[in-house]
Scaffold this motif. Sequence first.
Motif, mmCIF file in Angstrom:
data_model
loop_
_atom_site.group_PDB
_atom_site.id
_atom_site.type_symbol
_atom_site.label_atom_id
_atom_site.label_comp_id
_atom_site.label_asym_id
_atom_site.label_seq_id
_atom_site.Cartn_x
_atom_site.Cartn_y
_atom_site.Cartn_z
ATOM 1 N N LEU A 117 29.168 33.940 30.307
ATOM 2 C CA LEU A 117 28.176 34.222 31.359
ATOM 3 C C LEU A 117 28.732 33.727 32.687
ATOM 4 N N HIS A 118 28.849 34.607 33.652
ATOM 5 C CA HIS A 118 29.366 34.158 34.948
ATOM 6 C C HIS A 118 28.789 34.912 36.143
ATOM 7 N N ARG A 119 27.965 35.937 35.903
ATOM 8 C CA ARG A 119 27.429 36.702 37.034
ATOM 9 C C ARG A 119 26.534 35.820 37.896
ATOM 10 N N VAL A 136 33.784 28.626 29.401
ATOM 11 C CA VAL A 136 32.976 28.565 30.623
ATOM 12 C C VAL A 136 33.810 28.906 31.861
ATOM 13 N N HIS A 137 33.443 29.990 32.517
ATOM 14 C CA HIS A 137 34.062 30.433 33.778
ATOM 15 C C HIS A 137 33.860 29.339 34.839
ATOM 16 N N PRO A 138 34.805 29.175 35.768
ATOM 17 C CA PRO A 138 34.671 28.108 36.780
ATOM 18 C C PRO A 138 33.360 28.162 37.571
ATOM 19 N N ARG A 139 32.914 29.371 37.891
ATOM 20 C CA ARG A 139 31.640 29.503 38.630
ATOM 21 C C ARG A 139 30.491 28.889 37.817
ATOM 22 N N ILE A 192 36.521 44.377 41.710
ATOM 23 C CA ILE A 192 36.432 43.046 42.333
ATOM 24 C C ILE A 192 36.724 43.136 43.835
ATOM 25 N N ASN A 193 36.523 42.041 44.537
ATOM 26 C CA ASN A 193 36.749 42.069 45.988
ATOM 27 C C ASN A 193 38.175 42.487 46.329
ATOM 28 N N SER A 194 39.146 42.064 45.536
ATOM 29 C CA SER A 194 40.542 42.431 45.801
ATOM 30 C C SER A 194 40.745 43.946 45.731
ATOM 31 N N GLY A 233 44.016 40.738 41.282
ATOM 32 C CA GLY A 233 43.431 39.613 42.002
ATOM 33 C C GLY A 233 42.732 38.626 41.099
ATOM 34 N N ALA A 234 41.997 39.137 40.122
ATOM 35 C CA ALA A 234 41.193 38.249 39.287
ATOM 36 C C ALA A 234 41.378 38.619 37.818
ATOM 37 N N ARG A 235 40.918 37.727 36.980
ATOM 38 C CA ARG A 235 41.201 37.803 35.541
ATOM 39 C C ARG A 235 41.123 39.206 34.932
ATOM 40 N N PRO A 236 40.021 39.949 35.125
ATOM 41 C CA PRO A 236 39.955 41.231 34.404
ATOM 42 C C PRO A 236 40.972 42.269 34.860
ATOM 43 N N ASN A 237 41.632 42.037 35.979
ATOM 44 C CA ASN A 237 42.635 43.003 36.452
ATOM 45 C C ASN A 237 43.893 43.020 35.596
ATOM 46 N N GLN A 261 43.015 35.852 44.387
ATOM 47 C CA GLN A 261 41.554 35.625 44.311
ATOM 48 C C GLN A 261 41.246 34.624 43.202
ATOM 49 N N HIS A 262 41.854 34.811 42.037
ATOM 50 C CA HIS A 262 41.808 33.778 40.989
ATOM 51 C C HIS A 262 43.144 33.048 41.007
ATOM 52 N N TYR A 263 43.069 31.725 40.907
ATOM 53 C CA TYR A 263 44.272 30.912 41.104
ATOM 54 C C TYR A 263 44.446 29.850 40.031
ATOM 55 N N ASP A 264 43.364 29.493 39.302
ATOM 56 C CA ASP A 264 43.548 28.528 38.207
ATOM 57 C C ASP A 264 44.517 29.141 37.213
ATOM 58 N N SER A 265 45.377 28.313 36.640
ATOM 59 C CA SER A 265 46.356 28.833 35.697
ATOM 60 C C SER A 265 45.662 29.585 34.557
ATOM 61 N N ILE A 315 29.064 47.599 45.213
ATOM 62 C CA ILE A 315 29.532 47.947 46.561
ATOM 63 C C ILE A 315 31.044 48.210 46.510
ATOM 64 N N ASN A 316 31.753 47.343 45.813
ATOM 65 C CA ASN A 316 33.209 47.495 45.718
ATOM 66 C C ASN A 316 33.587 48.824 45.062
ATOM 67 N N ARG A 317 32.826 49.213 44.035
ATOM 68 C CA ARG A 317 33.134 50.476 43.336
ATOM 69 C C ARG A 317 32.933 51.669 44.267
HETATM 70 C C1 UD1 Z 1 35.142 37.800 40.129
HETATM 71 C C2 UD1 Z 1 34.647 39.238 40.332
HETATM 72 C C3 UD1 Z 1 33.842 39.677 39.115
HETATM 73 C C4 UD1 Z 1 34.623 39.470 37.841
HETATM 74 C C5 UD1 Z 1 35.079 38.026 37.761
HETATM 75 C C6 UD1 Z 1 35.901 37.755 36.531
HETATM 76 C C7 UD1 Z 1 34.155 39.807 42.681
HETATM 77 C C8 UD1 Z 1 33.068 40.071 43.648
HETATM 78 N N1 UD1 Z 1 33.767 39.340 41.485
HETATM 79 O O1 UD1 Z 1 33.973 36.969 40.073
HETATM 80 O O2 UD1 Z 1 33.532 41.049 39.241
HETATM 81 O O3 UD1 Z 1 33.788 39.775 36.747
HETATM 82 O O4 UD1 Z 1 35.876 37.742 38.928
HETATM 83 O O5 UD1 Z 1 36.141 36.407 36.387
HETATM 84 O O6 UD1 Z 1 35.315 40.017 42.987
HETATM 85 N N2 UD1 Z 1 37.063 29.771 40.829
HETATM 86 C C9 UD1 Z 1 37.882 28.776 40.404
HETATM 87 N N3 UD1 Z 1 39.155 29.112 40.022
HETATM 88 C C10 UD1 Z 1 39.606 30.380 40.040
HETATM 89 C C11 UD1 Z 1 38.759 31.390 40.504
HETATM 90 C C12 UD1 Z 1 37.482 31.081 40.882
HETATM 91 O O7 UD1 Z 1 37.514 27.610 40.347
HETATM 92 O O8 UD1 Z 1 40.772 30.604 39.656
HETATM 93 C C13 UD1 Z 1 35.664 29.447 41.198
HETATM 94 C C14 UD1 Z 1 35.498 29.108 42.646
HETATM 95 O O9 UD1 Z 1 34.547 28.104 42.762
HETATM 96 C C15 UD1 Z 1 34.946 30.382 43.234
HETATM 97 C C16 UD1 Z 1 34.120 30.929 42.077
HETATM 98 O O10 UD1 Z 1 34.829 30.547 40.907
HETATM 99 O O11 UD1 Z 1 34.215 30.192 44.378
HETATM 100 C C17 UD1 Z 1 33.937 32.408 42.105
HETATM 101 O O12 UD1 Z 1 35.199 33.068 42.178
HETATM 102 P P1 UD1 Z 1 35.280 34.533 42.842
HETATM 103 O O13 UD1 Z 1 36.656 35.057 42.796
HETATM 104 O O14 UD1 Z 1 34.588 34.522 44.150
HETATM 105 O O15 UD1 Z 1 34.353 35.428 41.912
HETATM 106 P P2 UD1 Z 1 34.098 35.399 40.336
HETATM 107 O O16 UD1 Z 1 32.740 34.836 40.113
HETATM 108 O O17 UD1 Z 1 35.226 34.840 39.551
#
Ligand code: UD1
Length: 358
Positions: free
Chosen positions: A203-205, A235-238, A96-98, A8-12, A37-41, A131-133
């Motif tokens: 840093l993204h937490r 820099v992570h998108p968040r 992750i949520n996925s 679902g997301a990058r670390p997977n 869950q992650h969709y940016d290229s 919680i997910n774990r």
């Molecule tokens: C998620 C995981 C986290 C993991 C991280 C790795 C959960 C609860 N958290 O956090 O454990 O360390 O991924 O990156 O599942 N966004 C984009 N493009 C993307 C993805 C996200 O712009 O491709 C932005 C959006 O604004 C989004 C925000 O990042 O709302 C957060 O994304 P989300 O998937 O909710 O959680 P992460 O913070 O990435």
Amino acid sequence: MTIACVVGARPNFMKMGPIVQALHSRDLETSFVHTGQHYDSNMSQVFVEELGLPAPDVNLGVGSGSHAAQTAAIMIGLEQLWLHERPRLVIVAGDINSTMAAALVAAKLSIPIAHVEAGLRSFDRTMPEEINRIVTDTLSDLLFTSEDASTRQLLAEGIARDKIHFVGNCMIDSLERQLPAALAAEPWRRFRCEPARYGLVTLHRPANVDDAAAFARTLEMLGEIARHLPLIFPVHPRTRARLADREIPNVALVDPQPYLTFLGLMARAAVVLTDSGGVQDETTALGVPCVTMRDNTERPITVTLGTNVLAGTKPDRVRDVVLEQLERPARRREVPPLWDGSAAHRIVDVVMRWLPDH
Ligand code: UD1
């Protein structure tokens, strides 16, 4: 009947990649599912390409949302898919949520679940990942652990011993495979840095970046470290959403980097400052000093055997710990047991023994 592998997301990707490949090498049929869950290229597609993964068979394209909205969208998509497909096993990784959403759906459809990276606990339920774990481990039939403390934790939680398999760390399988190419590309040159003469930051937490005043102080702290050592900060998108177009002297604030580039940068950094889970593991495997900007870690072996130091979240203290790491003589590298590049094959060995009886 296939084995469904969910990402679902990058670390997977770095965890599931070696497993998908190991399953294919034994002629086991997979269904490779991306929740979106992650969709940016640069948070998703680029990892599939660099890790040599097949394109996902299905992409649910759920995107971002609140925890409930995102988890629910993943569950609805997976339920529709698996009602038709009925995989014989669902493999999920990480926290992750996925991961949790897939486990919930599989459990309710009576499809067995294998959890990779089971038993990690920060004992901090304010972290969504904790919680997910807990939910995922509770529902899983096969629990693959990467360190001894996780096995002990699962036993303490009452999980039957025969469900738990200590196999090592799949993320390090990807690292071992890709490190030569990552170093050959000398990615630090692109940032006008020299090996061992820069720091790498991620840093993204939510706990570190969501509060505007606290995050502003953290950025000041990076500026203070950067007077001693140039920093590269993908820099992570968040985090980008909170940073806007701010600049900090001697800190390269760049987009999220592809796996090979990030791995190369990590391997030759003087120090890494992070709040990521996976980066704590990777720096330990690489023997690179790591300062974790958190009060706790679900990965205790990175502190006891590896190179990780927990610095808490107060910027002054974090800065001091980072600068101390630069003064200290390099620590001897001790790679934890079974972080040897073969974890995925051990997982597939267990799966092949287990499947005929279930
Ligand atoms: C998620 C995981 C986290 C993991 C991280 C790795 C959960 C609860 N958290 O956090 O454990 O360390 O991924 O990156 O599942 N966004 C984009 N493009 C993307 C993805 C996200 O712009 O491709 C932005 C959006 O604004 C989004 C925000 O990042 O709302 C957060 O994304 P989300 O998937 O909710 O959680 P992460 O913070 O990435």
